[in-house]
Enzyme design. Structure first.
Site, PDB file in Angstrom:
ATOM      1  N   GLY A  11       0.870  -1.095  -0.048  1.00  0.00           N
ATOM      2  CA  GLY A  11       0.168   0.072  -0.102  1.00  0.00           C
ATOM      3  C   GLY A  11       0.967   1.164   0.089  1.00  0.00           C
ATOM      4  N   SER A  12       0.219   2.092   0.694  1.00  0.00           N
ATOM      5  CA  SER A  12       0.925   3.512   0.506  1.00  0.00           C
ATOM      6  C   SER A  12       2.468   3.505   1.265  1.00  0.00           C
ATOM      7  CB  SER A  12       0.073   4.844   1.168  1.00  0.00           C
ATOM      8  OG  SER A  12      -0.903   4.814   0.482  1.00  0.00           O
ATOM      9  N   THR A  13       2.722   2.652   2.203  1.00  0.00           N
ATOM     10  CA  THR A  13       3.779   2.577   2.830  1.00  0.00           C
ATOM     11  C   THR A  13       5.142   2.528   1.892  1.00  0.00           C
ATOM     12  OG1 THR A  13       3.797   0.150   3.242  1.00  0.00           O
ATOM     13  CG2 THR A  13       2.994   1.454   5.121  1.00  0.00           C
TER      14      THR A  13
END
Length: 616
Positions: free
Chosen positions: A321-323
């Site tokens: 994801g956005s990590t």
């Protein structure tokens, strides 16, 4: 009457018979002398050894298994004196009858008999074969008072125990009975007499160190088979004690925070790669396995939909994801595709030229004009869709590979997964399909084919904090031969440096992560309330399945296993980083509200211990 008085005939017959008898006696005496000569002179040494062999037996002495401690000396695995029921085949006339009598007396059950029959072939006739382990005091007393079983005895042995029960099980692992398959993996001579070996975790990884070296003892028995003397020929050498980098307090706190959830928390010391916390939930009790797991507990583990035996920290594969956005931003900066002044307008969606499909941002109304720092702080998908499109999958792949995505980290624990870092070649080999432009876009926000472990996320985030210094994560900190001083574990090929084109690019990405916590629009801004240390972070929410552009995600209407994963990565302090964290909570939803608060509590444990000078 004439025949009776024929003296001459009778004498002749008598002397003939005497001659035959003497010849026969002479032959027998000659054979006896030859046999005695053969036994006493020619084969004296051979038969002496055979005679002694019936009287003397050489048996292995199993060494005491090394203990396992955390970094502060708290015991994670140790040994406790226990008792087992054994049977010696050469001393037991009717083994089947004896086993049935033991069963009727309540000492053993059908499963014990089954295991005994399975193991009996592996032992010599004079070996004592274990039937039942870990007898309680009542069972021992009852047996000793009423022992009428010839060849059946009570023997002491050291029983492996894990005093913290289920805490740390995915790190420590457990020991269990040695199988035929296990015997092929270890030195037959040194493991002669060994009953238990490490099956998972540190117990398996460092089995050779923990096991030690076998000794030898000579047993003398009398004609009745009773032991009358024991002589140690070579003493056993105990296994080494191992000190892990794990902090038990942080480990327990992290496990408590994930109780009732499926997920993982990994905390690493940024300065050296030592793992302080490695949690995977749900957890289970390793003590169940030591003497053979019960059917009830085994079925509980095997039938659980939550797969408690899966070490999610190193084996679980998730979309990051956005990590992953800080790493993607850095790729764009280092490749010169964007600068720290580049900006884009985010209307809440992104469209490729001549493509009908919309790639939605998580924020429907959009973020407006954002630059690279804003895009990290606010987690703007549109910025990264555009950046990924400009980079293309090949540049994305080659640069993300530097952060150890798609490869094992080489942590010193068995079973690690490599994850997936997609490329055109990867898709052709695994899917037999071409790479599509839209797939680069979703890779740029950590979705699609890309899959990582929580450990990989922690290692990659640590490299951001370290400005390119990538450590190999380790669990073994020190070793100790019992009675000697503690020695620091040697670490080979411990770190590498990711090539840096412009150090300012790294500073800009770190500042973006700082703004995620301290910025007015940062996705992790709730964390900065009352912080006593500086913290940089990145929230993430990873989809389990894809949605069409017109579909709306409503968690309450979905099966729990289809809901988004919540993620958070971060490090502290920002100026001189010490620790990094990676958290994944399966199907929990939003990373900023579900994962980030957990990270704050784990960080607090570490820095409170620092404040109290209890964390070396």
């Amino acid at each position: 009457m004439q025949g009776i008085n024929n003296t001459k005939f009778e004498n002749k017959t008598f002397f003939y018979r005497m001659k035959l008898a003497l010849i026969f006696m002479f032959l027998l005496t000659t054979l006896l002398v030859i046999r005695i000569y053969n036994l006493q002179i020619v084969n004296h040494e051979y038969y002496l050894e055979e005679a002694l062999g019936n009287q003397m037996h050489t048996l292995p002495i199993t060494p005491s298994r090394g203990k396992i401690f955390d970094r502060h000396g708290n015991i994670l695995a140790t040994n406790k004196l226990a008792f087992r029921l054994t049977l010696t085949q050469e001393k037991t006339k009717n083994i089947i009858k004896t086993l049935q009598q033991l069963k009727q007396s309540g000492f053993i059950n059908d499963n014990d008999i089954k295991i005994f029959n399975k193991n009996a072939k592996r032992y010599q006739k004079f070996h004592s074969i274990p039937i039942k382990y870990n007898l309680n005091e009542t069972q021992v007393a009852k047996f000793l008072i009423n022992n009428t079983f010839i060849g059946v005895d009570i023997e002491p042995y050291f029983h492996r125990i894990y005093p913290n029960q289920d805490s740390g099980v995915h790190v420590i692992g457990y020991v269990s009975r040695m199988t035929k398959k296990d015997k092929k993996n270890y030195d037959k001579k040194n493991y002669l007499g060994t009953l238990f070996v490490g099956k998972t975790g540190i117990e398996k990884q460092y089995e050779i160190l923990l096991h030690g070296t076998n000794g030898l003892q000579q047993i003398e028995r009398n004609v009745n088979g009773r032991v009358i003397d024991t002589k140690i020929i070579k003493p056993a050498i105990s296994g080494e004690n191992l000190y892990l980098s794990i902090d038990l307090d942080m480990q327990k706190k992290a496990e408590t925070l994930l109780k009732g959830k499926r997920g993982s928390i990994v905390v690493i010391d940024i300065r050296n790669g030592e793992i302080l916390t490695l949690v995977s939930t749900p957890i289970y009790n390793p003590n169940w396995f030591v003497n053979g797991i019960s059917h009830t507990n085994y079925n509980q583990l095997q039938t659980s939909a939550n797969i408690p035996q899966l070490n999610r920290a190193v084996q679980g594969l998730y979309p990051p994801g956005s990590t992953i956005k800080p790493m993607v931003a850095l790729v764009g900066l280092e490749e010169g595709v964007i600068t720290n002044k580049s900006s884009i307008f985010c209307p809440g969606y992104y469209k490729l030229p001549n493509v009908k499909r919309k790639f939605n941002d998580w924020k429907k109304i959009g973020h407006g004009h954002v630059n690279v720092k804003d895009s990290i702080a606010q987690s703007c998908d549109v910025f990264f869709y555009d950046l990924a499109d400009k980079l293309g999958i090949d540049k994305l792949h080659d640069n993300l590979d530097l952060f150890n995505f798609g490869r094992k980290t080489s942590i010193d624990i068995p079973g690690e997964s490599a994850g997936i870092l997609p490329s055109k070649a990867w898709k052709k080999i695994n899917k037999n399909e071409p790479w599509y432009r839209g797939e680069s876009l979703i890779t740029g926000i950590g979705q699609g084919f890309i899959a990582v472990t929580p450990l990989q996320l922690a290692v990659a985030t640590a490299a951001i904090a370290n400005k390119g210094l990538l450590f190999r994560p380790t669990l073994l900190k020190n070793t100790q031969v019992p009675g000697n001083i503690i020695i620091e574990s040697k670490k080979k090929d411990h770190h590498i440096q990711i090539p840096i084109k412009n150090i300012q690019n790294w500073e800009d990405v770190i500042d973006g992560m700082k703004q995620a916590v301290y910025g007015p629009k940062g996705t992790a801004r709730r964390l900065n309330n009352g912080l006593t240390y500086s913290l940089a972070g990145k929230t993430g929410t990873a989809q389990v399945f894809g949605l069409d552009a017109k579909e709306q995600y409503i968690a309450e209407k979905l099966d729990e296993k289809l809901r988004d994963h919540a993620l958070f990565t971060g490090f502290a302090p920002i100026e001189n980083p010490e620790i990094v964290i990676a958290i994944i909570v399966e199907n929990a939803g939003n990373g900023s509200s579900k994962a980030a608060p957990i990270a704050r509590q784990v960080f607090d444990v570490y820095f409170n211990k620092q404040l109290n000078n209890t964390f070396p």
